[in-house]
Every structure is written in C-alpha cells, then in structure tokens.
Design a protein around this motif. Structure first.
Motif, PDB file in Angstrom:
ATOM      1  N   GLY A 176      -5.712  -0.672  -3.390  1.00  0.00           N
ATOM      2  CA  GLY A 176      -5.908  -1.329  -4.684  1.00  0.00           C
ATOM      3  C   GLY A 176      -6.671  -0.440  -5.647  1.00  0.00           C
ATOM      4  O   GLY A 176      -6.266   0.681  -5.912  1.00  0.00           O
ATOM      5  N   ALA A 177      -7.786  -0.963  -6.161  1.00  0.00           N
ATOM      6  CA  ALA A 177      -8.565  -0.199  -7.137  1.00  0.00           C
ATOM      7  C   ALA A 177      -9.684   0.583  -6.469  1.00  0.00           C
ATOM      8  O   ALA A 177     -10.630   0.980  -7.120  1.00  0.00           O
ATOM      9  CB  ALA A 177      -9.130  -1.128  -8.198  1.00  0.00           C
ATOM     10  N   GLN A 222       1.771  12.489  -1.741  1.00  0.00           N
ATOM     11  CA  GLN A 222       2.460  12.668  -3.011  1.00  0.00           C
ATOM     12  C   GLN A 222       1.680  13.558  -3.970  1.00  0.00           C
ATOM     13  O   GLN A 222       2.014  13.644  -5.142  1.00  0.00           O
ATOM     14  CB  GLN A 222       2.681  11.316  -3.681  1.00  0.00           C
ATOM     15  CG  GLN A 222       3.518  10.397  -2.844  1.00  0.00           C
ATOM     16  CD  GLN A 222       4.336   9.471  -3.688  1.00  0.00           C
ATOM     17  OE1 GLN A 222       4.108   9.337  -4.876  1.00  0.00           O
ATOM     18  NE2 GLN A 222       5.313   8.818  -3.089  1.00  0.00           N
ATOM     19  N   GLY A 243      -2.551  -0.092  -7.968  1.00  0.00           N
ATOM     20  CA  GLY A 243      -2.401   0.966  -6.973  1.00  0.00           C
ATOM     21  C   GLY A 243      -1.156   0.761  -6.136  1.00  0.00           C
ATOM     22  O   GLY A 243      -0.425  -0.184  -6.385  1.00  0.00           O
ATOM     23  N   PRO A 244      -0.855   1.559  -5.174  1.00  0.00           N
ATOM     24  CA  PRO A 244      -1.529   2.840  -4.931  1.00  0.00           C
ATOM     25  C   PRO A 244      -1.107   3.904  -5.950  1.00  0.00           C
ATOM     26  O   PRO A 244       0.066   3.982  -6.295  1.00  0.00           O
ATOM     27  CB  PRO A 244      -1.030   3.210  -3.535  1.00  0.00           C
ATOM     28  CG  PRO A 244       0.275   2.503  -3.386  1.00  0.00           C
ATOM     29  CD  PRO A 244       0.175   1.263  -4.193  1.00  0.00           C
ATOM     30  N   GLY A 245      -2.078   4.674  -6.387  1.00  0.00           N
ATOM     31  CA  GLY A 245      -1.812   5.778  -7.303  1.00  0.00           C
ATOM     32  C   GLY A 245      -1.015   5.389  -8.528  1.00  0.00           C
ATOM     33  O   GLY A 245      -0.079   6.070  -8.900  1.00  0.00           O
ATOM     34  N   ASN A 246      -1.370   4.295  -9.180  1.00  0.00           N
ATOM     35  CA  ASN A 246      -0.728   3.830 -10.425  1.00  0.00           C
ATOM     36  C   ASN A 246       0.723   3.389 -10.247  1.00  0.00           C
ATOM     37  O   ASN A 246       1.417   3.183 -11.231  1.00  0.00           O
ATOM     38  CB  ASN A 246      -0.757   4.912 -11.519  1.00  0.00           C
ATOM     39  CG  ASN A 246      -2.160   5.152 -12.015  1.00  0.00           C
ATOM     40  OD1 ASN A 246      -3.014   4.283 -11.887  1.00  0.00           O
ATOM     41  ND2 ASN A 246      -2.405   6.314 -12.564  1.00  0.00           N
ATOM     42  N   THR A 284      -9.404   7.378  -7.799  1.00  0.00           N
ATOM     43  CA  THR A 284      -8.682   6.375  -7.014  1.00  0.00           C
ATOM     44  C   THR A 284      -7.176   6.664  -6.946  1.00  0.00           C
ATOM     45  O   THR A 284      -6.639   6.842  -5.847  1.00  0.00           O
ATOM     46  CB  THR A 284      -8.978   4.971  -7.566  1.00  0.00           C
ATOM     47  OG1 THR A 284     -10.371   4.735  -7.449  1.00  0.00           O
ATOM     48  CG2 THR A 284      -8.221   3.912  -6.801  1.00  0.00           C
ATOM     49  N   PRO A 285      -6.476   6.744  -8.095  1.00  0.00           N
ATOM     50  CA  PRO A 285      -5.044   7.021  -7.977  1.00  0.00           C
ATOM     51  C   PRO A 285      -4.737   8.363  -7.324  1.00  0.00           C
ATOM     52  O   PRO A 285      -3.801   8.467  -6.529  1.00  0.00           O
ATOM     53  CB  PRO A 285      -4.531   6.988  -9.421  1.00  0.00           C
ATOM     54  CG  PRO A 285      -5.720   7.003 -10.290  1.00  0.00           C
ATOM     55  CD  PRO A 285      -6.859   6.482  -9.492  1.00  0.00           C
ATOM     56  N   MET A 310       1.143   0.060 -11.880  1.00  0.00           N
ATOM     57  CA  MET A 310       0.412  -0.157 -13.131  1.00  0.00           C
ATOM     58  C   MET A 310       1.367  -0.691 -14.201  1.00  0.00           C
ATOM     59  O   MET A 310       2.410  -0.115 -14.453  1.00  0.00           O
ATOM     60  CB  MET A 310      -0.200   1.166 -13.582  1.00  0.00           C
ATOM     61  CG  MET A 310      -1.177   1.023 -14.731  1.00  0.00           C
ATOM     62  SD  MET A 310      -2.613   0.032 -14.330  1.00  0.00           S
ATOM     63  CE  MET A 310      -3.627   1.207 -13.460  1.00  0.00           C
ATOM     64  N   GLN A 362      -5.222   8.152  -3.574  1.00  0.00           N
ATOM     65  CA  GLN A 362      -4.153   7.350  -2.977  1.00  0.00           C
ATOM     66  C   GLN A 362      -2.874   8.181  -2.884  1.00  0.00           C
ATOM     67  O   GLN A 362      -2.133   8.093  -1.907  1.00  0.00           O
ATOM     68  CB  GLN A 362      -3.931   6.079  -3.792  1.00  0.00           C
ATOM     69  CG  GLN A 362      -5.072   5.081  -3.620  1.00  0.00           C
ATOM     70  CD  GLN A 362      -4.999   3.898  -4.564  1.00  0.00           C
ATOM     71  OE1 GLN A 362      -4.284   3.935  -5.571  1.00  0.00           O
ATOM     72  NE2 GLN A 362      -5.738   2.853  -4.261  1.00  0.00           N
ATOM     73  N   LYS A 363      -2.631   8.991  -3.906  1.00  0.00           N
ATOM     74  CA  LYS A 363      -1.453   9.865  -3.863  1.00  0.00           C
ATOM     75  C   LYS A 363      -1.593  10.903  -2.752  1.00  0.00           C
ATOM     76  O   LYS A 363      -0.625  11.194  -2.043  1.00  0.00           O
ATOM     77  CB  LYS A 363      -1.265  10.573  -5.210  1.00  0.00           C
ATOM     78  CG  LYS A 363      -0.650   9.673  -6.268  1.00  0.00           C
ATOM     79  CD  LYS A 363      -0.443  10.427  -7.571  1.00  0.00           C
ATOM     80  CE  LYS A 363      -0.083   9.465  -8.688  1.00  0.00           C
ATOM     81  NZ  LYS A 363      -0.141  10.089 -10.009  1.00  0.00           N
ATOM     82  N   THR A 365      -2.437  -5.641  -6.097  1.00  0.00           N
ATOM     83  CA  THR A 365      -2.571  -4.187  -5.936  1.00  0.00           C
ATOM     84  C   THR A 365      -3.541  -3.531  -6.911  1.00  0.00           C
ATOM     85  O   THR A 365      -3.864  -2.359  -6.753  1.00  0.00           O
ATOM     86  CB  THR A 365      -1.223  -3.476  -6.147  1.00  0.00           C
ATOM     87  OG1 THR A 365      -0.824  -3.694  -7.508  1.00  0.00           O
ATOM     88  CG2 THR A 365      -0.157  -4.014  -5.229  1.00  0.00           C
ATOM     89  N   GLN A 366      -3.968  -4.229  -7.955  1.00  0.00           N
ATOM     90  CA  GLN A 366      -4.806  -3.629  -9.012  1.00  0.00           C
ATOM     91  C   GLN A 366      -4.182  -2.373  -9.591  1.00  0.00           C
ATOM     92  O   GLN A 366      -4.883  -1.480 -10.040  1.00  0.00           O
ATOM     93  CB  GLN A 366      -6.194  -3.301  -8.474  1.00  0.00           C
ATOM     94  CG  GLN A 366      -7.087  -4.495  -8.316  1.00  0.00           C
ATOM     95  CD  GLN A 366      -7.510  -4.692  -6.882  1.00  0.00           C
ATOM     96  OE1 GLN A 366      -7.325  -3.825  -6.045  1.00  0.00           O
ATOM     97  NE2 GLN A 366      -8.049  -5.829  -6.569  1.00  0.00           N
ATOM     98  N   GLY A 421       0.801  -1.222   0.000  1.00  0.00           N
ATOM     99  CA  GLY A 421       0.000   0.000   0.000  1.00  0.00           C
ATOM    100  C   GLY A 421       0.832   1.270   0.000  1.00  0.00           C
ATOM    101  O   GLY A 421       0.297   2.350   0.090  1.00  0.00           O
ATOM    102  N   PHE A 423       3.844   3.764  -1.775  1.00  0.00           N
ATOM    103  CA  PHE A 423       4.372   4.045  -3.107  1.00  0.00           C
ATOM    104  C   PHE A 423       5.764   3.455  -3.319  1.00  0.00           C
ATOM    105  O   PHE A 423       6.065   2.925  -4.365  1.00  0.00           O
ATOM    106  CB  PHE A 423       4.387   5.557  -3.339  1.00  0.00           C
ATOM    107  CG  PHE A 423       3.038   6.080  -3.723  1.00  0.00           C
ATOM    108  CD1 PHE A 423       2.778   6.449  -5.020  1.00  0.00           C
ATOM    109  CD2 PHE A 423       2.028   6.167  -2.787  1.00  0.00           C
ATOM    110  CE1 PHE A 423       1.531   6.917  -5.388  1.00  0.00           C
ATOM    111  CE2 PHE A 423       0.773   6.625  -3.141  1.00  0.00           C
ATOM    112  CZ  PHE A 423       0.523   7.000  -4.438  1.00  0.00           C
ATOM    113  N   ASN A 478      -4.040   2.981   2.315  1.00  0.00           N
ATOM    114  CA  ASN A 478      -3.761   2.690   0.907  1.00  0.00           C
ATOM    115  C   ASN A 478      -3.660   1.194   0.594  1.00  0.00           C
ATOM    116  O   ASN A 478      -3.436   0.813  -0.557  1.00  0.00           O
ATOM    117  CB  ASN A 478      -2.495   3.412   0.443  1.00  0.00           C
ATOM    118  CG  ASN A 478      -2.810   4.786  -0.114  1.00  0.00           C
ATOM    119  OD1 ASN A 478      -3.978   5.142  -0.260  1.00  0.00           O
ATOM    120  ND2 ASN A 478      -1.775   5.543  -0.428  1.00  0.00           N
ATOM    121  N   SER A 479      -3.767   0.347   1.622  1.00  0.00           N
ATOM    122  CA  SER A 479      -3.851  -1.082   1.321  1.00  0.00           C
ATOM    123  C   SER A 479      -5.109  -1.686   1.928  1.00  0.00           C
ATOM    124  O   SER A 479      -5.274  -2.890   1.996  1.00  0.00           O
ATOM    125  CB  SER A 479      -2.606  -1.817   1.826  1.00  0.00           C
ATOM    126  OG  SER A 479      -2.612  -1.858   3.227  1.00  0.00           O
TER     127      SER A 479
END
Lengths: 303, 451
Positions: free
Chosen positions: B214-215, B431, A251-254, B421-422, A257, B425-426, A248-249, A163, A165, B274-275
């Motif tokens: 996650g998503a 961030q 995430g977090p924040g791409n 979502t992203p 990806m 999370q940032k 993680t799908q 979770g 970055f 975030n998790s």
C-alpha cells in the motif's frame, strides 16, 4: 468554467414557466448550492493557476500546472488507470446487470427473485470502506481467493492479488464491479417493470424466443436506464477514490494510482494545492467529456 | 414569460461573474502572518506552569500510550495543569499539521518532519527555552535533527521541536528460530548476516518479513541500514538535512541498493511484501512465522510482553569486522505552535519529561526508548536479557560510534510517499534497477527541496 452553466441550462429548459418568484422558493437551495458547490468549484479553478502550499504566500504561475499534467508521465498515468477502471466499473456491471435483471424478471413472482435482488443490492448498502477492507482480506496472500485456488489444485496461481503490479488494478476493478453490479441491476429492473407486458405477449405470439425478446423489446426499451447506469458508473470509475484508498493506497509502485487519489496526495502530502486543483479541474472536464456524449446518445431516441 | 427567458442566462452569468470576482480578487494564502514568531529567541527565564489553572491543548499520535502516561503523571505532580488531548494516526497528523498549527494552534503537538513547518513560521523557536533549561548542554546529537537553519537546512540553527525520547532501530530476531539454524550470536559482519539469511532460507524458514504494501515502503529500513554499512552515515544525514549539493545517488548507496536487490532476488523476504502492512509484519513475527524484521525500539516493550524471552535485537552489522555501526535514531518529536497560548507551560512540560525521574521511568517502560537529556542523567533499571535492555545498550554503541542517522524517509515531507514507497515496491517486484531507483529519488528530492 463553462461546465456548470451547461448543466444548469439543461435542467432549467425543462421548466419553461418559472416566474422570478420561483427564485424565492429556490433561494435556500441556491444559497447552499452556491456556497458548497459553486464557490469551491470557482476557488479550485482559481487555485489551479497558483503555486501554493496551502499556508504561505502563493505565486501566480498561469497555465504551468496544466502544462505539467501533460508532461509529467506519472500524472498522466493516473488518467490512463482511470480509463482502465471504466472497463470494470462500467462495462462489467452494466452487462452483468442486464443479464441478471432479465433473469430476475423471468422469475419475478418467485421468492428467489426478492432474495436475489436483496443480495445483489447489499454491496450498495455496505460502506465502501468496509467493502474495501473486506476485499483486501479476501485477496490477501492467505485470503479466501487463494485458498479456493489451492483447494481446486491451482495453487501455483495464488499470489497477493493487490500487491502485484500485474494484478492490482484488475483486482481493484473487481471490487468496484462487485459494488456497482447491484445498483445497475436495480436500475435496469425498475426500467423493465415499466415495459408494457403486451409487447412481450405479442412477440411470443409471433414466435419469439427469450433471446429474441431480450434484444427486440427489453434492450431498446431500456435505452434510458442503460444511459443512467453507464453515466453513474463511468463517473464512479473516473472519480474513484475510496476503494483504491482502502485496498492499495495507489500501490504497489503507483500501479493503481487514480486521479482522485493523486489529487489527495498532491494537496495533503506534497502540499501542492495549485497542482492538485489543476488535476481536479482536468478531472471535472474529463468526466463531463465522457458523460455528456453518453447522455446525448441515450436520450435522443426516447424523447 | 419572454422576460423570464431572456433574463435567466443573464442572471446566471451575473451570479457566476460575481462569484468569480469575490473569490478571485485576492491570491490565496498570506505572508504577513506571524512574521515575528521565528525571531523570539531571547532566553526565557520564567518558563513554568505557574499556580493558576492551565489547560494544555495537545495533539498526539494515537496508538502509542507514552504521551498520555506522561501527561497523567504530570497532572499528578502539578494538579493545576490539565490536558485537553486530541489524537490521530501519524499519517493524519502529517497531513493536518500545517492547517492545525495555523488555525487551531495546540500547545503541544506530535510533529512530522519539521523543515516545511518552520518555513511557514508555524513552529515556536525553542532556543530561549533551551538556554533557560540548559538543553544546549545535552549531547548535541539529540537535538540536531530538530534544528533548522534560516536557509531551510536541518541539522543546525535554531531549535524548533523537542523529543519525548529517542528511538533506535535495527534488526529484531526470533531466538527459537535462530537456534534452529545455529545462530548463537548476532552477525559480526554483513557477510555473516548474508550467511544467516541463506541458512534460514535453506532451512525452509521465511528469513525476513517487512512491511512494504500500500502506502508503506518498509524496505527503506533495510536499505538505509545497508547504506550505513557500505558508506558514511554522516553523508546520509547531509542528504536528509537538505544540505546544498547533497545526493543520495552515490557509489556506496548504489552498492547498498544492489545488496538489497540481491536479498530480494534470493527470496530472503516473504513473497507478498508488496501487500504486507505494518500490522501484518508484527503479527507474523510475534506468531513465530519468520526469523528477522527490521524495526525500531518502539516495539521493545510490546515484544518483551508478547514474545517474552524469545525476541532478540542487534544493530545492523558493519561491512568489515570491527567497523563502526550506525542506525536510524530519531527523537519522538513534539513541538509548540508559534501561536500557542501556553507555550511556557508546554516547554516546562518538555523539560520535565527529560529530567524528572518518574518521567524518565515512563519514557523507558512505556515508550521502550532512551529518554532525552544529559548523558549522566538517571537511568531506570531494566531487566537483563529483555529486548528493551538490548535496544538501550545499542543506543550506547551508536552514541560511541557517532552513528545516529535520521530516516531517509524524513528528508522532505513527500519523499516517502511519492518516491521511496513506489520505488521500493518496484524494486521488490523486479520492475526497477538499483541505479534508476536512486536517480529517480534524487530527481524528486531536488524538485521538492526547490519548492
């Protein structure tokens, strides 16, 4: 689309005496291959030139989708992530596999070798989805990884590994390494069993230690097997989907990806079939560009 | 042999060329399809299930017993109607919706955001049924989110879906833990809420658990609540409905996002949000691990069972004392495919769900949310002090304050997965700044609306 031609030509060159009657025998496979590999591949290439949501009318956009690949930093980042995963999916398992295989070969006759082989190969048998779920428990904030850290007094290092970055991509990489180490070990072990024992005997008579044996005999003889391992794992890294999707799908924040996941999101959630296809085509070219040199490099010496 | 060698590349080339031409001779997709579906808005006077055997093909969301309970009760009352139900998770339904509606048209289907499906002519225009059944005389706000204009804006125009009930969101709290920090009544202002969060933190409690891993971008719940505290919920709806010129990047929303950032920085959320997925959030809250969660009344029944007497609910407090309150409140949308075989029967079922006494009982007891229908319709009695009772009361407050909003996650089909979502999370990881977050979401929104 030059890529399948290259692949097929290489395979066909090995069979110089195939008469056209052979095609008859090959027909069932050829039909299946054409229907389930070539046709989708061709369609993907075609779709990549359109702006299409999968249902309604489509619009020809030429190379616009490909242009976006290089200008959209988010899409480009996914390719960078895939290359970072190569370190974990490819380098770590191959190096570790070499070490483990050499060790197992050393104790080949004992029962421990069989046990070690089975245990290491187990991750290959477990469905990737199950592996992903298991690891996301292990790496969660209350999971085993953190409890072990706390137990040995490293409590301040604990975190939600998947979770954060900084740690999410390496954590996903470790899952992949765990899955692929067994495959590499087995491939390399099989390769080792083909090496003539007389070579080792001769080396030992000349006063070589186990390290020297490894670098002078084992490693050069495994050239082809290493090539296969690197090829398979590099493809697994570049085309990774299931482990990332489960853990993680993206995430977090791409931050995790990867192209495979992005293609899926583009096609099914953003409904941009054209863009998804363009990324898919780019991924195919990328995989070939990485894998073909590896193949050439590891083949030359042994042929 | 030479013959074979020469021919092989030739055959390959010919095969590939043939494949390419057969595949590429026409552009993918079609626009000729179902052009008339949108136009059929004439009143339907005889929408019933008839007397002959009918099998309604349903595509429902798995994990929620409401549609199944309703269809069972319906079959009991109308034995000639049977249901053929397929179930999937909502995320799967969202991804499948266009293809299922086009290729395997269900009579009744749980729908994601409708505007893109309407653009592709996949949903039946329900205006005819609305007139026939009198849905147009219900409070307009109930149906507003399911109307799509010909310009593709939501909020007005023909009706394309119907709700089984409508949900209410807000803040759930653990009463025992609340007593520990001296919270005797829900906060009256945002400042009061801040004080409570700070007290909880000081007392060593986890103030808020929220799914954001996650998503999932569950921070969208507190964020939108804060937006409505600082600003006007109608403006947020304009953005969600894709009205031209609407923007999420407003001064009030910036204040709201900064407020959320303040909460994050103060450590009011658990450090692993975030998790954290939805199930983790629920199990921690039910297990008494934290004071607050931001969630909706679809959990009311569940919480009344698993935390009987220990769970409370309040609406997000306004910034100023006595100010108007707002909440995300959306119908549980079900629609009829434009190619459905039994559209009349499906519409009759939807009307029955809103008007039949047993059906309304089920909507509240099983679904936990307020039934659709006229404002003076029968309401089942609910036990005092339960979460269900407080969420239903909250519904009345929101109705009075005209504060119902759709979710900011529903503005476009991809805005939640690709932007909120992203970005959230940032923000949680420190961030992203509030200002850049809103600008980035707005930029994505504009591209997606244009498509």
């Amino acid at each position: 689309m030059p890529e399948p031609i290259t692949g097929r030509r290489a395979r066909r060159a090995r069979r110089p005496r195939a008469a056209w009657l052979g095609w008859l025998f090959a027909a069932p496979a050829v039909v299946m291959y054409a229907a389930f590999v070539l046709r989708p591949l061709t369609l993907t290439v075609q779709y990549s030139f359109y702006d299409w949501n999968g249902i309604g009318a489509s619009k020809w956009v030429g190379l616009d989708n490909y242009r976006r690949l290089f200008t959209d930093s988010e899409l480009f980042a996914t390719i960078v992530h895939a290359f970072e995963l190569i370190v974990f999916f490819s380098f770590v398992p191959v190096l570790l596999g070499l070490f483990v295989a050499a060790t197992i070969r050393g104790i080949a006759t004992s029962r421990l070798a069989t046990v070690a082989r089975t245990v290491l190969f187990l991750p290959q048998v477990i469905p990737l989805v199950a592996a992903g779920i298991m690891w996301s428990w292990l790496l969660s904030s209350t999971g085993l990884a953190n409890e072990l850290l706390s137990a040995v007094g490293l409590g301040r290092l604990t975190r939600a590994w998947l979770g954060e970055f900084g740690t999410a991509l390496p954590a996903v990489g470790i899952i992949g390494a765990w899955v692929l180490v067994g495959l590499c070990t087995l491939l390399l072990l099989a390769g080792m069993s083909k090496i003539d024992p007389a070579l080792y005997e001769a080396a030992r008579l000349d006063g070589a230690g186990p390290v020297r044996e490894f670098f002078s005999i084992t490693l050069p003889s495994l050239r082809q097997e290493i090539g296969v391992s690197v090829t398979v794992t590099v493809i697994a890294a570049l085309a990774s989907f299931d482990i990332v999707y489960i853990a993680t799908q993206g995430g977090p924040g791409n931050s995790t990806m990867v192209p495979g996941l992005e293609i899926y999101y583009l096609a099914f959630s953003e409904r941009e079939i054209g863009m998804a296809s363009a990324l898919a085509v780019a991924l195919v070219i990328l995989v070939l560009a990485c894998v073909l040199p590896v193949q050439r490099l590891t083949r030359d010496g042994s042929r | 042999m030479a013959h074979g060698l020469i021919n092989r590349p030739l055959i390959t080339a010919v095969t590939l060329a043939a494949l390419l031409t057969t595949a590429a001779c026409s552009a993918p997709g079609s626009d000729s399809d179902t052009g008339g579906a949108n136009a059929s808005a004439a009143p339907v006077t005889s929408a019933t299930c008839g007397t002959g055997p009918v099998t309604l093909k349903g595509y429902f969301e798995t994990g929620f017993p409401l549609p199944k309970s309703l269809s069972d009760e319906f079959t009991k009352q109308y034995p000639n109607v049977k249901f053929d139900i397929r179930e999937d998770q909502f995320a799967v339904i969202t991804q499948n919706a266009p293809r299922v509606l086009a290729d395997d048209p269900p009579d009744l289907m749980r729908l994601p955001q409708v505007s893109e499906l309407v653009k592709d002519n996949l949903l039946k225009n329900l205006d005819g049924y609305a007139t026939a059944f009198g849905w147009d005389k219900w409070p307009a706000s109930q149906l507003e989110q399911m109307r799509v204009s010909s310009a593709g804006e939501r909020g007005s125009g023909p009706l394309y879906a119907m709700g089984l009930n409508f949900s209410m969101t807000g803040v759930f709290y653990n009463k025992k833990l609340a007593a520990q920090i001296g919270m005797t009544q829900p906060p009256a202002t945002l400042a009061d809420f801040d004080t409570l969060l700070q007290k909880a933190k000081a007392a060593g409690l986890v103030p808020i658990n929220q799914f954001n891993g996650g998503a999932t971008g569950g921070l969208a719940f507190p964020l939108q609540n804060l937006m409505a505290s600082y600003g006007d919920p109608a403006a947020i709806n304009q953005w969600i409905y894709q009205k031209s010129g609407a923007t999420i990047d407003t001064p009030a929303n910036l204040q709201a996002t900064q407020h959320l950032e303040k909460w994050l920085k103060a450590g009011y959320f658990s450090s692993d949000i975030n998790s954290q997925d939805y199930a983790t959030m629920m199990s921690r809250f039910i297990g008494g691990k934290n004071l607050f969660i931001f969630d909706g009344d679809w959990e009311s029944g569940n919480l009344d069972k698993q935390m009987a007497g220990n769970a409370g609910f309040f609406l997000m407090p306004p910034a100023q004392a006595g100010g108007k309150q707002a909440a995300m409140s959306a119908p549980l949308t079900y629609g009829i495919s434009s190619k459905a075989k039994n559209a009349d029967c499906a519409a009759f079922f939807l009307n029955w769900v809103a008007t039949n006494q047993q059906a309304r009982d089920i909507a509240v007891k099983v679904g936990g949310s307020h039934p659709m229908g006229p404002s003076d319709a029968y309401m089942p009695a609910v036990q005092e002090g339960t979460v269900t009772a407080s969420t239903l009361t909250a519904g009345a407050t929101i109705g009075k304050d005209n504060g119902a909003m759709d979710f900011i996650a529903n503005a476009t089909g991809a805005i939640y997965a690709k932007s909120w979502t992203p970005q959230l999370q940032k923000l949680a990881a420190g961030q992203q700044t509030p200002d850049a977050l809103l600008k980035s979401v707005q930029k994505d929104y504009e591209t997606q609306v244009k498509n």
